[in-house]
Design an enzyme around this catalytic site. Structure first.
Site, PDB file in Angstrom:
ATOM      1  N   CYS A 115      11.657 -56.296 -20.773  1.00 35.38           N
ATOM      2  CA  CYS A 115      10.618 -55.319 -21.108  1.00 35.38           C
ATOM      3  C   CYS A 115      10.121 -54.619 -19.850  1.00 35.38           C
ATOM      4  O   CYS A 115      10.395 -55.048 -18.725  1.00 35.38           O
ATOM      5  CB  CYS A 115       9.444 -55.989 -21.818  1.00 35.38           C
ATOM      6  N   CYS A 118       7.938 -56.773 -17.489  1.00 34.45           N
ATOM      7  CA  CYS A 118       8.715 -57.620 -16.567  1.00 34.45           C
ATOM      8  C   CYS A 118       9.228 -56.790 -15.393  1.00 34.45           C
ATOM      9  O   CYS A 118       9.248 -57.256 -14.249  1.00 34.45           O
ATOM     10  CB  CYS A 118       9.880 -58.277 -17.294  1.00 34.45           C
ATOM     11  N   ASP A 503       6.353 -14.774  -7.563  1.00 35.20           N
ATOM     12  CA  ASP A 503       6.886 -13.789  -6.637  1.00 35.20           C
ATOM     13  C   ASP A 503       7.530 -12.684  -7.474  1.00 35.20           C
ATOM     14  O   ASP A 503       7.820 -12.874  -8.663  1.00 35.20           O
ATOM     15  CB  ASP A 503       7.913 -14.461  -5.723  1.00 35.20           C
ATOM     16  N   ASP A 696      11.638 -17.697  -5.072  1.00 35.22           N
ATOM     17  CA  ASP A 696      13.072 -17.943  -4.884  1.00 35.22           C
ATOM     18  C   ASP A 696      13.555 -17.761  -3.456  1.00 35.22           C
ATOM     19  O   ASP A 696      14.689 -18.098  -3.141  1.00 35.22           O
ATOM     20  CB  ASP A 696      13.895 -17.025  -5.794  1.00 35.22           C
ATOM     21  N   ASP A 700       9.226 -17.899   0.531  1.00 36.04           N
ATOM     22  CA  ASP A 700       8.354 -18.485  -0.482  1.00 36.04           C
ATOM     23  C   ASP A 700       8.096 -19.974  -0.230  1.00 36.04           C
ATOM     24  O   ASP A 700       7.224 -20.564  -0.876  1.00 36.04           O
ATOM     25  CB  ASP A 700       8.984 -18.334  -1.875  1.00 36.04           C
TER      26      ASP A 700
END
Length: 801
Positions: A115, A118, A503, A696, A700
């Site tokens: 689980c 654990c 942008d 991009d 930037d």
């Protein structure tokens, strides 16, 4: 790629008055919880870390339990360096300061974890090892990522730690990522044959005990006890082993105490029935987790098993990992492109939607690059391998998802800490319920039974599992649509965004300059205008000149070599043609040669190229970076979601305003340098709240790093993609509202899981105190709720965004 982006944005404007300023790199750290002015003496430039204060620390950033604060490059704590314990704080707060984000990690596969609780225990124990600087165990992917401070093999130590929590756990080092295996039809019965047999046989004895109860009490008791041993033997044995290791609040131990207690107070049907339904619930939960993990990984794992290598005139099938750079591969119609490469022979159309989410087929021919994961839809192709399997796009996408799953959001870390308090609290409450009311009323059986239901409810598995699986599903849902989230932290931050800042060039626009409109005057036709402009520009290498020549040739217009050409810097071109003297450039050029422009009015978006022949104005061409067709609808969706939209650009105000008007963007800030963009971003954050920036280009990167959430277009510069929290592989503006919807849906589902799990558990406790709930209901509050949370999480994959 980076250079191309710069060329698009920063070329010398020969035809317009706009002045382009040189770009500068300026790093602006992400906002953090401290004041802007930092004065910590322990900050060191080379250590992008945090520090842990002594108990008497007065820094506002100190946390109650971990006594530390987070920062990226600065801090405001006034403590001395000798009071800082960098290693511990780095280990604990990796998610907050990304201290190990770019550090190479050892990857291990951890099998047989029962689980998520654990898994959290194992991670915590490994994190405490002195040899380990960083550890992250992701239950959803079964991967353990480690950064160690020793050269020796640490696998035996890791195995010992894992076995101390759960003896069945097996740890193996992932030396090399294997290729994707053939997907087999999973037989649930064969995979869990022992569990099914034990459950069926135990259920038969349970039914037998219930049927003989009124006939023969001793026979009924024997059948109940046999059924209990068959069903609970594994649980009791595991509980005993874990008790020796000091794990008192282990799920198996709690279930053992609860059912053994029921036997002691002679609630035999309850003891066997609860163990039966606990085993059924655990089995279904295990199957549900495995299925959900498989569904998510299948959605993003597009790696090929084999490739068809061309040797002379023969085609040989080889394992994908054996293909080397330079190998020639055959890709048949309907096949997925196996590795990144270049088309050497053939023409076809490629379906890029598995990688980018963009459903429009792309035509490819000899010399074109193709990306692995895309589907060849028509012609036969031969491609030359440019990247091996480990470096190809299909593997990069899978790595991105697996690494993203390791980035734990705040709500996940909160639930993990909460579970450590929740279980002991419920156990103590159970003990108090069994003893205090019994001493007062004397009704020991009733209150002990009620306390036993509390023990069943005390397991935190549903809580610990529900949140990370929801975020993992969100990451998978994004990758199916070409949106790569770099961790649950990015999804969580995106969910709270109030403003989207974009942008212009390459983000809102296509980033490719082209002739948008031709407007002839003085009796000229469009064809004549194109012929005149193309002939003037055919010797120039300027991007605008190239776009004019390309447009003319696309119109099948014959261009004539000019007799002579004179380039006039900052204005345009004067050329001698058969028709006479031609001028091709901006308004300044026309005015310099006294061309009458009384009928001309500049009202168009983009750069205008004016033309005159023999001193007479004959028309103009509009050159612009075309707006992406989906930009307007995407901005409209963002507004409908209650998000403010803004644009930051280095372009002229007229051009920026025109784009904003056409797309519907709320705010425009033009003629900005990179550092100006960062300052404007801060102002927008102050006005509207949390900000996501989408860009991009290399320029930037600073503002991407300074935003609450940074997103980069997949076609952009590598520096921008590296600095971003989210990458849009489609490079489509439509991906922005999609990512926001996924983030919001993921956040809602994770909160639904937590609220649902806690509500059911608390409700069953209250009903138990009122005498209206039994242990059967408590089992549902444990394993039943966990299974429902799993199913709720996985539905993100199929939700229409």
């Amino acid at each position: 790629m980076a250079q191309q982006t710069l060329n698009k944005k920063n070329f010398s404007e020969e035809y317009c008055d706009k002045e382009i300023q040189p770009q500068e790199h300026m790093y602006e750290p992400r906002p953090h919880d401290h004041e802007e002015d930092c004065c910590c003496d322990c900050c060191q430039e080379e250590e992008e870390s945090m520090h842990e204060c002594e108990e008497d620390c007065c820094c506002d950033g100190c946390q109650e339990e971990e006594s530390m604060h987070e920062y990226e490059e600065h801090s405001c704590c006034g403590h001395n360096e000798d009071k800082c314990q960098h290693k511990e704080s780095l280990k604990i707060n990796y998610e907050n300061n990304n201290a190990f984000k770019n550090v190479p990690k050892q990857v291990y596969i951890v099998e047989n974890i029962d689980c998520a609780n654990c898994a959290a225990k194992i991670e915590r124990k490994i994190q405490q090892l002195p040899q380990v600087d960083f550890a992250n165990l992701t239950f959803a992917t079964k991967q353990l990522q480690l950064v160690t401070n020793i050269d020796e093999d640490i696998l035996p130590v890791i195995q010992e730690v894992c076995s101390s929590v759960q003896s069945e756990v097996v740890v193996t080092k992932r030396e090399k990522r294997p290729s994707r295996q053939v997907k087999k039809q999973i037989d649930i019965f064969k995979e869990n044959k022992r569990d099914f047999l034990e459950i069926v046989i135990g259920a038969i004895f349970f039914i037998g005990g219930s049927m003989t109860k009124s006939v023969n009490g001793y026979l009924s008791l024997v059948l109940y006890l046999i059924g209990y041993i068959i069903l609970g033997g594994k649980v009791l044995l595991t509980a005993a082993k874990n008790l020796v290791k000091g794990q008192v609040f282990d799920e198996n131990f709690l279930m053992s105490i609860a059912t053994l207690g029921a036997l002691v107070i002679r609630e035999y049907p309850e003891a066997v029935g609860v163990m039966l339904f606990y085993r059924v619930g655990e089995l279904f939960e295990e199957i549900a987790v495995a299925r959900s993990r498989s569904q998510i990984m299948d959605a993003v794992d597009m790696r090929p098993e084999v490739v068809n290598k061309v040797n002379d005139d023969k085609t040989v099938e080889i394992p994908a990992e054996d293909a080397m750079i330079g190998d020639l591969l055959l890709v048949r119609p309907g096949d997925r492109v196996p590795l990144d490469g270049v088309v050497m022979e053939g023409e076809s159309r490629i379906d890029t939607s598995p990688v980018t989410g963009e459903p429009i087929p792309v035509a490819v021919k000899t010399g074109d690059s193709v990306t692995s994961g895309c589907v060849n839809t028509s012609g036969l192709l031969k491609i030359r391998v440019e990247k091996v399997l480990e470096d190809s796009m299909v593997t990069r996408i899978l790595d991105s998802v697996e690494n993203a799953a390791a980035g734990k959001p705040k709500i996940d870390r909160f639930i993990t800490r909460f579970s450590r308090v929740y279980t002991p609290f419920v156990v103590i409450l159970a003990a108090a319920t069994a003893i205090i009311p019994s001493l007062i009323t004397g009704n020991w059986n009733y209150w002990v039974y009620t306390a036993l239901t509390f023990l069943v409810i005390s397991c935190p598995c549903a809580l610990v599992l529900s949140v990370p699986l929801a975020f993992f599903s969100g990451i998978g849902a994004g990758s199916k649509r070409g949106i790569l989230f770099k961790g649950g932290v990015a999804i969580e931050a995106l969910e709270g965004v109030k403003a989207i800042v974009m942008d212009k060039t390459g983000t809102i626009t296509q980033g490719n300059f082209a002739v948008q409109e031709a407007m002839p005057e003085a009796g000229m036709t469009k064809e004549q205008l194109f012929a005149l402009a193309g002939s003037c520009e055919m010797t120039s290498t300027h991007p605008i000149a190239n776009s004019i020549v390309t447009a003319a040739r696309e119109e099948n217009i014959q261009l004539k070599q000019p007799v002579s050409v004179e380039e006039i810097s900052g204005r345009g071109i004067k050329a001698e043609l058969e028709e006479g003297t031609a001028l091709c450039g901006n308004r300044n050029l026309m005015e310099a040669y006294q061309v009458d422009l009384s009928g001309y009015e500049d009202t168009t978006y983009g750069t205008e190229v004016l033309l005159a022949l023999n001193g007479v104005y004959v028309g103009r061409l509009v050159i612009a970076d075309a707006i992406k067709k989906e930009a307007k609808s995407a901005v409209m969706q963002l507004k409908q979601m209650g998000v403010v939209t803004a644009m930051l650009t280095g372009d002229a105000e007229r051009s920026a305003d025109s784009v904003a008007r056409e797309t519907g963007i709320d705010e425009v800030h033009a003629k900005l340098l990179p550092d100006d963009k960062v300052e404007e971003l801060k102002k927008i954050r102050t006005s509207h709240g949390s900000v996501m920036f989408v860009g991009d280009g290399i320029n930037d990167a600073p503002v991407l790093a300074g935003a609450d959430v940074g997103a980069a277009m997949g076609s952009g510069a590598d520096a921008a993609i590296e600095a971003a929290d989210v990458v849009f592989m489609t490079s489509s503006v439509a991906a922005i509202p999609q990512s926001l919807k996924i983030a919001r849906t993921t956040a809602v589902i994770s909160k639904q899981n937590v609220v649902f799990a806690l509500t059911i558990k608390i409700l069953v406790m209250l009903l138990g105190l009122a005498g209206l709930a039994n242990m059967w209901m408590a089992v549902f509050a444990d394993t039943g709720v966990a299974m429902l949370c799993i199913l709720n999480s996985v539905r993100i994959l199929y939700k229409k965004i």
